[in-house]
Motif scaffolding. Structure first.
Motif, PDB file in Angstrom:
ATOM      1  N   GLY A  35      55.283 -12.825   9.547  1.00  0.00           N
ATOM      2  CA  GLY A  35      56.339 -12.979  10.656  1.00  0.00           C
ATOM      3  C   GLY A  35      57.410 -12.251  10.390  1.00  0.00           C
ATOM      4  N   ALA A  36      57.752 -11.832   9.212  1.00  0.00           N
ATOM      5  CA  ALA A  36      58.869 -10.943   8.714  1.00  0.00           C
ATOM      6  C   ALA A  36      58.753  -9.510   8.629  1.00  0.00           C
ATOM      7  N   PRO A  37      59.477  -8.580   8.969  1.00  0.00           N
ATOM      8  CA  PRO A  37      59.098  -7.298   8.766  1.00  0.00           C
ATOM      9  C   PRO A  37      58.894  -6.907   7.152  1.00  0.00           C
ATOM     10  N   VAL A  38      58.293  -6.296   6.797  1.00  0.00           N
ATOM     11  CA  VAL A  38      57.964  -5.826   5.192  1.00  0.00           C
ATOM     12  C   VAL A  38      58.523  -4.549   5.266  1.00  0.00           C
ATOM     13  N   ARG A  39      59.479  -4.468   4.083  1.00  0.00           N
ATOM     14  CA  ARG A  39      60.050  -3.074   3.831  1.00  0.00           C
ATOM     15  C   ARG A  39      58.886  -2.275   3.116  1.00  0.00           C
ATOM     16  N   GLY A  47      47.410 -23.062   8.817  1.00  0.00           N
ATOM     17  CA  GLY A  47      47.618 -23.580  10.219  1.00  0.00           C
ATOM     18  C   GLY A  47      48.900 -22.959  10.860  1.00  0.00           C
ATOM     19  N   ASP A  48      49.832 -22.751  10.261  1.00  0.00           N
ATOM     20  CA  ASP A  48      51.132 -22.344  10.657  1.00  0.00           C
ATOM     21  C   ASP A  48      50.938 -20.548  11.222  1.00  0.00           C
ATOM     22  N   VAL A  49      50.166 -19.835  10.318  1.00  0.00           N
ATOM     23  CA  VAL A  49      49.822 -18.398  10.499  1.00  0.00           C
ATOM     24  C   VAL A  49      49.027 -18.298  11.656  1.00  0.00           C
ATOM     25  N   VAL A  50      48.086 -19.413  11.721  1.00  0.00           N
ATOM     26  CA  VAL A  50      47.046 -19.168  12.918  1.00  0.00           C
ATOM     27  C   VAL A  50      47.692 -19.622  13.941  1.00  0.00           C
ATOM     28  N   ASP A  51      48.838 -20.422  14.016  1.00  0.00           N
ATOM     29  CA  ASP A  51      49.163 -20.993  15.306  1.00  0.00           C
ATOM     30  C   ASP A  51      50.374 -19.815  15.918  1.00  0.00           C
ATOM     31  N   ASN A  52      50.623 -19.119  14.869  1.00  0.00           N
ATOM     32  CA  ASN A  52      51.842 -17.903  15.137  1.00  0.00           C
ATOM     33  C   ASN A  52      50.996 -16.889  15.632  1.00  0.00           C
ATOM     34  N   LEU A  53      49.870 -16.522  15.063  1.00  0.00           N
ATOM     35  CA  LEU A  53      48.899 -15.642  15.476  1.00  0.00           C
ATOM     36  C   LEU A  53      48.395 -15.412  17.020  1.00  0.00           C
ATOM     37  N   SER A  54      48.112 -16.973  17.194  1.00  0.00           N
ATOM     38  CA  SER A  54      47.411 -17.154  18.599  1.00  0.00           C
ATOM     39  C   SER A  54      48.499 -16.999  19.644  1.00  0.00           C
TER      40      SER A  54
END
Length: 161
Positions: free
Chosen positions: A17-21, A51-58
Motif C-alpha cells: 500500500g505504500a510506494p517502494v523506493r 485479510g487486510d491485503v486482500v480487502d485493499n486489493l479487492s
C-alpha cells in the motif's frame, strides 16, 4: 536490477500500500527519521494481515460489488431463513435486480409479501452489492408459442371462419 527484482518490488508496492523506493545500483537505502536516525519500525516495515491485503486489493480492483453479490447467493439461507430457502434459490443479479426462483406460485406470493424485510436485510448486510429490487419467479410452465411445431399468426382463431 533484474526482471525478478522489478516484479518483486511491484508486488511489494501493490500489497504493502505504500510506494517502494527503488534502490540505485550498489547503494543500500534505509528509512531515516527527521532527525537523521534510523527508523526500524517505519512505515511499510511491519507485515500486514493477509485479510487486510486482500480487502485493499479487492477495493482497488473494484471487486467489492461482485463479491457482495456472490455472498448474497451463498448466504441466502441466512437471509431468508432455512424453511424459505428450501423452497427458493437465488438465480442471479441483473441490472441491480436480484432474481429468486421459487418452487411454486404460492411461495413466490409469500416471498413477495416479505420483499421489504428481505431488502432491508440485504441492504444492511451487503451494502456494496447495490441491490435495488428483488424479483420472485414462479416455476416456468411450458409454452407452445415457440419451437419447431409453432406457426406464425394468430393461432387457431384464424381458421374458424
Amino acid at each position: 536490477m533484474t526482471e525478478s527484482q522489478n516484479v518483486y518490488l511491484r508486488l511489494k508496492e501493490s500489497l504493502a500500500g505504500a510506494p517502494v523506493r527503488r534502490p540505485r545500483r550498489g547503494i543500500r537505502t534505509r528509512e531515516v527519521d527527521d532527525d537523521g536516525t534510523n527508523m526500524p519500525y517505519g512505515r511499510g516495515r511491519d507485515p500486514r494481515p493477509l485479510g487486510d491485503v486482500v480487502d485493499n486489493l479487492s477495493q482497488e480492483l473494484g471487486w467489492t460489488a461482485a463479491l457482495a453479490k456472490s455472498d448474497i447467493m451463498l448466504d441466502w439461507a441466512e437471509i431468508a431463513g432455512p424453511e424459505t430457502a428450501e423452497h427458493s434459490r437465488p438465480m442471479g443479479v441483473t441490472d441491480s435486480v436480484l432474481t429468486i426462483q421459487c418452487d411454486s406460485t404460492a411461495w413466490a406470493t409469500q416471498l413477495r409479501t416479505m420483499r421489504s424485510h428481505l431488502m432491508g436485510s440485504i441492504a444492511q448486510r451487503y451494502p456494496d452489492a447495490g441491490i435495488e429490487s428483488i424479483r420472485f419467479e414462479a416455476p416456468h410452465a411450458p409454452t407452445w408459442k415457440r419451437g419447431s411445431r409453432s406457426i406464425p399468426g394468430r393461432g387457431p382463431r384464424d381458421t374458424y371462419g
